[in-house]
Motif scaffolding. Structure first.
Motif, mmCIF file in Angstrom:
data_model
loop_
_atom_site.group_PDB
_atom_site.id
_atom_site.type_symbol
_atom_site.label_atom_id
_atom_site.label_comp_id
_atom_site.label_asym_id
_atom_site.label_seq_id
_atom_site.Cartn_x
_atom_site.Cartn_y
_atom_site.Cartn_z
ATOM 1 N N GLN A 79 0.822 -1.211 0.000
ATOM 2 C CA GLN A 79 0.000 0.000 0.000
ATOM 3 C C GLN A 79 0.853 1.257 0.000
ATOM 4 O OE1 GLN A 79 -2.941 0.214 3.181
ATOM 5 N NE2 GLN A 79 -2.666 2.429 3.315
ATOM 6 N N CYS A 80 1.876 1.268 0.879
ATOM 7 C CA CYS A 80 2.712 2.464 1.023
ATOM 8 C C CYS A 80 4.000 2.075 1.747
ATOM 9 C CB CYS A 80 1.968 3.541 1.807
ATOM 10 S SG CYS A 80 2.963 5.006 2.191
ATOM 11 N N PRO A 81 5.143 2.080 1.057
ATOM 12 C CA PRO A 81 6.404 1.720 1.720
ATOM 13 C C PRO A 81 6.697 2.549 2.966
ATOM 14 C CG PRO A 81 6.696 1.713 -0.651
ATOM 15 C CD PRO A 81 5.323 2.271 -0.399
ATOM 16 N N ARG B 21 5.590 1.610 10.760
ATOM 17 C CA ARG B 21 5.067 0.544 11.618
ATOM 18 C C ARG B 21 6.107 -0.519 11.968
ATOM 19 N NH1 ARG B 21 -0.976 -0.376 8.880
ATOM 20 N NH2 ARG B 21 -2.013 1.286 10.082
ATOM 21 N N ALA B 22 6.922 -0.916 10.999
ATOM 22 C CA ALA B 22 7.819 -2.052 11.215
ATOM 23 C C ALA B 22 9.231 -1.653 11.609
ATOM 24 C CB ALA B 22 7.865 -2.915 9.947
ATOM 25 N N PRO C 184 6.563 7.450 0.159
ATOM 26 C CA PRO C 184 5.108 7.456 0.349
ATOM 27 C C PRO C 184 4.393 7.151 -0.956
ATOM 28 C CG PRO C 184 5.944 9.701 0.251
ATOM 29 C CD PRO C 184 7.149 8.801 0.245
ATOM 30 N N ASN C 185 3.209 6.625 -0.834
ATOM 31 C CA ASN C 185 2.386 6.319 -2.005
ATOM 32 C C ASN C 185 0.994 6.885 -1.757
ATOM 33 O OD1 ASN C 185 1.465 5.194 -4.433
ATOM 34 N ND2 ASN C 185 0.866 3.279 -3.416
ATOM 35 N N PRO C 186 0.808 8.189 -1.986
ATOM 36 C CA PRO C 186 -0.471 8.832 -1.646
ATOM 37 C C PRO C 186 -1.651 8.181 -2.363
ATOM 38 C CG PRO C 186 1.219 10.459 -2.181
ATOM 39 C CD PRO C 186 1.768 9.128 -2.579
#
Length: 301
Positions: free
Chosen positions: A40-42, A48-49, A257-259
């Protein structure tokens, strides 16, 4: 914040999820949720990770945790006791266990909201009975932690809500969803998760699960899928490709980001450069540290 659910006692002969060693430093692994994050979004994956920035859970997420815990407790009962009334009675104790392990959740569900919160959870538990009769079978395991390493070194890890095994050895993987059956994009994401579990079980048990089943308690619908071995082999290559891309980003810190339309619901929008924010300094790719054992030379007489 993470939500910890103490595992209720299970009757003899039933497998339960095993808690990982809290003292161990685990190597990075790929889970269904983290793989979906990266797709979804790197940058979301990084937050998170890698950065492990805490996220406050929503009421819907906490309610889902309560429902899962109540259903796990339900299958710890003898078959004859797994009736709807008893299942609804398990909701409040499940909430109390969760609250005991995560006291901060009391701020999310205050005294004035507690009654409605538990009523909604009981409604979802009741919705389960539209899909199955738990008095007619015993699952092999509930909330089971599964893990395997692919041939190229990718470590896969996750938790399966329930595994059923028929008398003839057929395997069914079941996942509870407390929302409604999704539209096409959501269905694809849910099947990604189930194929992940099917692949892990195929590699650890040597058989392809006969059925993957998603039970949507919100509207009483079920999504059933029958995977094939060739399909899971292709999916394995997909996961390996995702992990290679993650490692490439991890080596450089380049998580872009992948808006998209999901950004409005992202907890990290204010720190995302696509919206004028500034991410924290990249801490580097997490590398497990080896435990150092202290030793004392013993003198001999």
């Amino acid at each position: 914040m993470s939500i910890t659910v103490p595992t209720p006692p299970a009757p003899d002969g039933r497998a339960v999820a095993q808690s990982p060693d809290r003292g161990a430093v685990r190597r990075p692994a790929l889970s269904p949720s983290r793989a979906s994050d990266f797709k979804q979004c790197p940058l979301l994956y990084r937050f998170r990770a890698v950065d492990r920035i805490p996220e406050a859970p929503s009421k819907a997420q906490v309610r889902g945790t309560v429902v899962h815990a109540a259903l796990e407790s339900l299958f710890a009962l003898p078959r004859a006791d797994r009736v709807p009334e008893r299942a609804r009675e398990l909701v409040e104790p499940a909430w109390e266990r969760i609250l005991e392990s995560s006291p901060d959740l009391a701020d999310l569900v205050g005294p004035a909201e507690r009654g409605q919160f538990l009523t909604e959870a009981r409604r979802l538990v009741s919705g389960y009975y539209k899909l199955e009769d738990p008095t007619r079978f015993d699952p092999e395991s509930c909330e089971l932690r599964v893990e395997t390493e692919l041939d190229d070194g990718v470590l896969l890890r996750g938790f399966v809500d329930r595994i059923d095994v028929s008398p003839t050895g057929l395997l069914r993987v079941v996942d509870y969803k407390t929302g409604r059956a999704p539209w096409e994009m959501g269905e694809s994401k849910a099947l990604f998760q189930m194929k992940f579990y099917a692949l892990v079980l195929m590699r650890t048990r040597g058989i392809v699960p006969t059925q993957l089943q998603l039970l949507y308690l919100g509207d009483g619908q079920a999504l059933t899928y029958q995977p094939e071995e060739d399909e899971l082999r292709r999916f394995e290559r997909t996961l390996s490709a995702i992990w290679r891309a993650i490692l490439d980003s991890g080596a450089t810190g380049d998580f872009r980001p992948n808006p998209g339309r999901l950004c409005d619901w992202c907890n990290h929008k204010t720190r995302c450069p696509a919206f004028g924010g500034t991410p924290p300094s990249y801490p580097g790719w997490p590398v497990p540290r080896r435990k150092v054992r202290s030793s004392r030379r013993q003198s001999s007489e």
